[in-house]
Motif scaffolding. Sequence first.
Motif, PDB file in Angstrom:
ATOM      1  N   SER A  94      -9.372  -3.025 -18.564  1.00  0.00           N
ATOM      2  CA  SER A  94      -8.265  -3.604 -19.344  1.00  0.00           C
ATOM      3  C   SER A  94      -8.749  -4.718 -20.273  1.00  0.00           C
ATOM      4  CB  SER A  94      -7.194  -4.147 -18.396  1.00  0.00           C
ATOM      5  OG  SER A  94      -7.748  -5.133 -17.523  1.00  0.00           O
ATOM      6  N   LEU A  95     -10.048  -4.975 -20.304  1.00  0.00           N
ATOM      7  CA  LEU A  95     -10.597  -6.061 -21.107  1.00  0.00           C
ATOM      8  C   LEU A  95     -10.309  -5.872 -22.591  1.00  0.00           C
ATOM      9  CD1 LEU A  95     -14.040  -6.538 -19.340  1.00  0.00           C
ATOM     10  CD2 LEU A  95     -12.212  -8.233 -19.463  1.00  0.00           C
ATOM     11  N   ARG A  96      -9.985  -6.989 -23.258  1.00  0.00           N
ATOM     12  CA  ARG A  96      -9.664  -6.986 -24.689  1.00  0.00           C
ATOM     13  C   ARG A  96     -10.787  -7.679 -25.446  1.00  0.00           C
ATOM     14  NH1 ARG A  96      -4.514 -10.291 -23.099  1.00  0.00           N
ATOM     15  NH2 ARG A  96      -6.241 -11.101 -21.848  1.00  0.00           N
ATOM     16  N   VAL A  97     -11.407  -6.940 -26.356  1.00  0.00           N
ATOM     17  CA  VAL A  97     -12.538  -7.454 -27.129  1.00  0.00           C
ATOM     18  C   VAL A  97     -12.089  -7.650 -28.576  1.00  0.00           C
ATOM     19  CG1 VAL A  97     -14.949  -7.095 -27.768  1.00  0.00           C
ATOM     20  CG2 VAL A  97     -14.061  -6.091 -25.644  1.00  0.00           C
ATOM     21  N   TYR A  98     -12.473  -8.795 -29.145  1.00  0.00           N
ATOM     22  CA  TYR A  98     -12.097  -9.102 -30.535  1.00  0.00           C
ATOM     23  C   TYR A  98     -13.331  -9.537 -31.306  1.00  0.00           C
ATOM     24  CZ  TYR A  98      -9.684 -11.159 -34.520  1.00  0.00           C
ATOM     25  OH  TYR A  98      -9.255 -11.450 -35.794  1.00  0.00           O
ATOM     26  N   VAL A  99     -13.408  -9.155 -32.586  1.00  0.00           N
ATOM     27  CA  VAL A  99     -14.546  -9.527 -33.414  1.00  0.00           C
ATOM     28  C   VAL A  99     -14.080 -10.341 -34.615  1.00  0.00           C
ATOM     29  CG1 VAL A  99     -14.484  -7.356 -34.729  1.00  0.00           C
ATOM     30  CG2 VAL A  99     -16.606  -8.673 -34.619  1.00  0.00           C
ATOM     31  N   GLY A 100     -14.794 -11.434 -34.895  1.00  0.00           N
ATOM     32  CA  GLY A 100     -14.480 -12.281 -36.038  1.00  0.00           C
ATOM     33  C   GLY A 100     -15.740 -12.558 -36.849  1.00  0.00           C
ATOM     34  N   TYR A 101     -15.557 -12.848 -38.137  1.00  0.00           N
ATOM     35  CA  TYR A 101     -16.704 -13.146 -39.004  1.00  0.00           C
ATOM     36  C   TYR A 101     -16.203 -13.902 -40.222  1.00  0.00           C
ATOM     37  CZ  TYR A 101     -14.804  -8.656 -40.544  1.00  0.00           C
ATOM     38  OH  TYR A 101     -13.950  -7.632 -40.895  1.00  0.00           O
ATOM     39  N   GLU A 102     -17.136 -14.441 -41.018  1.00  0.00           N
ATOM     40  CA  GLU A 102     -16.766 -15.361 -42.090  1.00  0.00           C
ATOM     41  C   GLU A 102     -15.750 -14.805 -43.074  1.00  0.00           C
ATOM     42  OE1 GLU A 102     -21.129 -16.889 -41.830  1.00  0.00           O
ATOM     43  OE2 GLU A 102     -19.929 -15.519 -40.621  1.00  0.00           O
ATOM     44  N   ARG A 103     -15.909 -13.568 -43.474  1.00  0.00           N
ATOM     45  CA  ARG A 103     -15.059 -13.020 -44.538  1.00  0.00           C
ATOM     46  C   ARG A 103     -13.652 -12.647 -44.072  1.00  0.00           C
ATOM     47  NH1 ARG A 103     -19.217  -9.147 -48.029  1.00  0.00           N
ATOM     48  NH2 ARG A 103     -20.710 -10.808 -48.555  1.00  0.00           N
ATOM     49  N   LEU A 104     -13.432 -12.710 -42.771  1.00  0.00           N
ATOM     50  CA  LEU A 104     -12.098 -12.453 -42.247  1.00  0.00           C
ATOM     51  C   LEU A 104     -11.341 -13.776 -42.215  1.00  0.00           C
ATOM     52  CD1 LEU A 104     -10.228 -10.311 -40.977  1.00  0.00           C
ATOM     53  CD2 LEU A 104     -11.191 -10.907 -38.752  1.00  0.00           C
ATOM     54  N   HIS A 105     -10.239 -13.857 -42.927  1.00  0.00           N
ATOM     55  CA  HIS A 105      -9.521 -15.127 -43.108  1.00  0.00           C
ATOM     56  C   HIS A 105      -9.158 -15.744 -41.758  1.00  0.00           C
ATOM     57  CE1 HIS A 105      -6.566 -18.090 -44.435  1.00  0.00           C
ATOM     58  NE2 HIS A 105      -7.069 -17.936 -45.664  1.00  0.00           N
ATOM     59  N   VAL A 106      -9.317 -17.058 -41.678  1.00  0.00           N
ATOM     60  CA  VAL A 106      -9.111 -17.752 -40.412  1.00  0.00           C
ATOM     61  C   VAL A 106      -7.680 -17.599 -39.904  1.00  0.00           C
ATOM     62  CG1 VAL A 106      -8.555 -19.978 -41.484  1.00  0.00           C
ATOM     63  CG2 VAL A 106      -9.548 -19.908 -39.174  1.00  0.00           C
ATOM     64  N   ASP A 107      -6.713 -17.529 -40.792  1.00  0.00           N
ATOM     65  CA  ASP A 107      -5.324 -17.369 -40.353  1.00  0.00           C
ATOM     66  C   ASP A 107      -5.096 -16.008 -39.708  1.00  0.00           C
ATOM     67  OD1 ASP A 107      -4.608 -19.894 -41.154  1.00  0.00           O
ATOM     68  OD2 ASP A 107      -3.865 -19.269 -43.116  1.00  0.00           O
ATOM     69  N   ILE A 108      -5.779 -14.985 -40.224  1.00  0.00           N
ATOM     70  CA  ILE A 108      -5.679 -13.649 -39.618  1.00  0.00           C
ATOM     71  C   ILE A 108      -6.284 -13.686 -38.223  1.00  0.00           C
ATOM     72  CG2 ILE A 108      -6.494 -11.260 -39.760  1.00  0.00           C
ATOM     73  CD1 ILE A 108      -6.384 -11.517 -42.796  1.00  0.00           C
ATOM     74  N   GLN A 109      -7.444 -14.330 -38.105  1.00  0.00           N
ATOM     75  CA  GLN A 109      -8.084 -14.429 -36.791  1.00  0.00           C
ATOM     76  C   GLN A 109      -7.197 -15.191 -35.800  1.00  0.00           C
ATOM     77  OE1 GLN A 109     -12.442 -15.221 -36.742  1.00  0.00           O
ATOM     78  NE2 GLN A 109     -12.247 -15.408 -38.955  1.00  0.00           N
ATOM     79  N   LYS A 110      -6.622 -16.282 -36.250  1.00  0.00           N
ATOM     80  CA  LYS A 110      -5.760 -17.080 -35.376  1.00  0.00           C
ATOM     81  C   LYS A 110      -4.597 -16.242 -34.839  1.00  0.00           C
ATOM     82  CE  LYS A 110      -4.559 -21.221 -36.790  1.00  0.00           C
ATOM     83  NZ  LYS A 110      -4.159 -22.339 -37.676  1.00  0.00           N
ATOM     84  N   SER A 111      -3.941 -15.506 -35.706  1.00  0.00           N
ATOM     85  CA  SER A 111      -2.767 -14.734 -35.300  1.00  0.00           C
ATOM     86  C   SER A 111      -3.151 -13.591 -34.368  1.00  0.00           C
ATOM     87  CB  SER A 111      -2.030 -14.196 -36.522  1.00  0.00           C
ATOM     88  OG  SER A 111      -2.853 -13.333 -37.272  1.00  0.00           O
ATOM     89  N   GLU A 112      -4.284 -12.962 -34.627  1.00  0.00           N
ATOM     90  CA  GLU A 112      -4.696 -11.835 -33.785  1.00  0.00           C
ATOM     91  C   GLU A 112      -5.210 -12.317 -32.429  1.00  0.00           C
ATOM     92  OE1 GLU A 112      -5.805  -8.605 -37.280  1.00  0.00           O
ATOM     93  OE2 GLU A 112      -7.429  -9.745 -36.356  1.00  0.00           O
ATOM     94  N   ILE A 113      -5.925 -13.423 -32.408  1.00  0.00           N
ATOM     95  CA  ILE A 113      -6.403 -13.984 -31.141  1.00  0.00           C
ATOM     96  C   ILE A 113      -5.234 -14.464 -30.292  1.00  0.00           C
ATOM     97  CG2 ILE A 113      -7.679 -15.931 -30.145  1.00  0.00           C
ATOM     98  CD1 ILE A 113      -9.688 -15.596 -32.460  1.00  0.00           C
ATOM     99  N   PHE A 114      -4.210 -14.970 -30.952  1.00  0.00           N
ATOM    100  CA  PHE A 114      -3.021 -15.461 -30.245  1.00  0.00           C
ATOM    101  C   PHE A 114      -2.364 -14.363 -29.411  1.00  0.00           C
ATOM    102  CE2 PHE A 114       1.577 -16.416 -30.083  1.00  0.00           C
ATOM    103  CZ  PHE A 114       1.539 -17.644 -29.444  1.00  0.00           C
ATOM    104  N   MET A 115      -2.558 -13.105 -29.807  1.00  0.00           N
ATOM    105  CA  MET A 115      -1.971 -11.981 -29.075  1.00  0.00           C
ATOM    106  C   MET A 115      -2.626 -11.774 -27.715  1.00  0.00           C
ATOM    107  SD  MET A 115       0.378 -11.002 -31.127  1.00  0.00           S
ATOM    108  CE  MET A 115       0.856  -9.420 -30.460  1.00  0.00           C
ATOM    109  N   GLY A 116      -3.796 -12.389 -27.524  1.00  0.00           N
ATOM    110  CA  GLY A 116      -4.475 -12.291 -26.232  1.00  0.00           C
ATOM    111  C   GLY A 116      -5.783 -11.524 -26.303  1.00  0.00           C
ATOM    112  N   ILE A 117      -6.882 -12.181 -25.949  1.00  0.00           N
ATOM    113  CA  ILE A 117      -8.186 -11.528 -25.888  1.00  0.00           C
ATOM    114  C   ILE A 117      -8.948 -12.056 -24.670  1.00  0.00           C
ATOM    115  CG2 ILE A 117      -8.304 -11.276 -28.397  1.00  0.00           C
ATOM    116  CD1 ILE A 117     -10.424 -13.513 -28.408  1.00  0.00           C
TER     117      ILE A 117
END
Length: 203
Positions: A97-120
Amino acid sequence: MPFKKLHPQLQELLAEQEIDTPTPLQRKAIPVIKSGANVYCTAPAASGKTTTMLLTTLHELNCEAVGEAPRAIVLVENKEKALELYDTFLRYTRHTSLRVYVGYERLHVDIQKSEIFMGIDILISTPKALNKLLLANGMAVSEVKIFSVDDAEFLTKRDVFAAMLSITQRIKKSQYVLYTEEMHPMLKRFKTHFMEFSKTVKV
């Protein structure tokens, strides 16, 4: 053997891949990492460093999702390596059931914040992207148990070195594991920051 003391789901996955014998690095490193110590793992290419990181990370998280905040962080050099490692993690977590998320410089920080908020559970990122995310208060780090760096030589670049120090100053308690082919003097400098009482595994 180290594999016999890993989570049963990991043992099943390794059996499916017909992997039954650990590499010399895995034989030495897995027990030390499982002990909870900060560890420098130094070994040549193709010695099993990335697989060691995968197995010990998933074992530490008990192969199951818990809560919303990330409990494991893996740093890599760039977007390409982040996406490659993300695909590898997905192969190892497909029956969990593990949730893996990937982030990097070109991905806007607000998008990362909202997606991480969903749970990882596991975050794969680059130092600059993660530092920017933390400076924007975009992620809670209070639940981080294990923080790994794959092919850590890139941390010797001065701007990346500074980003790493900034990141670790915000994480109050975690185990750190750095994987590298050679022990660079700048990597040793981390011993006076977040790698206190670290152990070294070398093959």
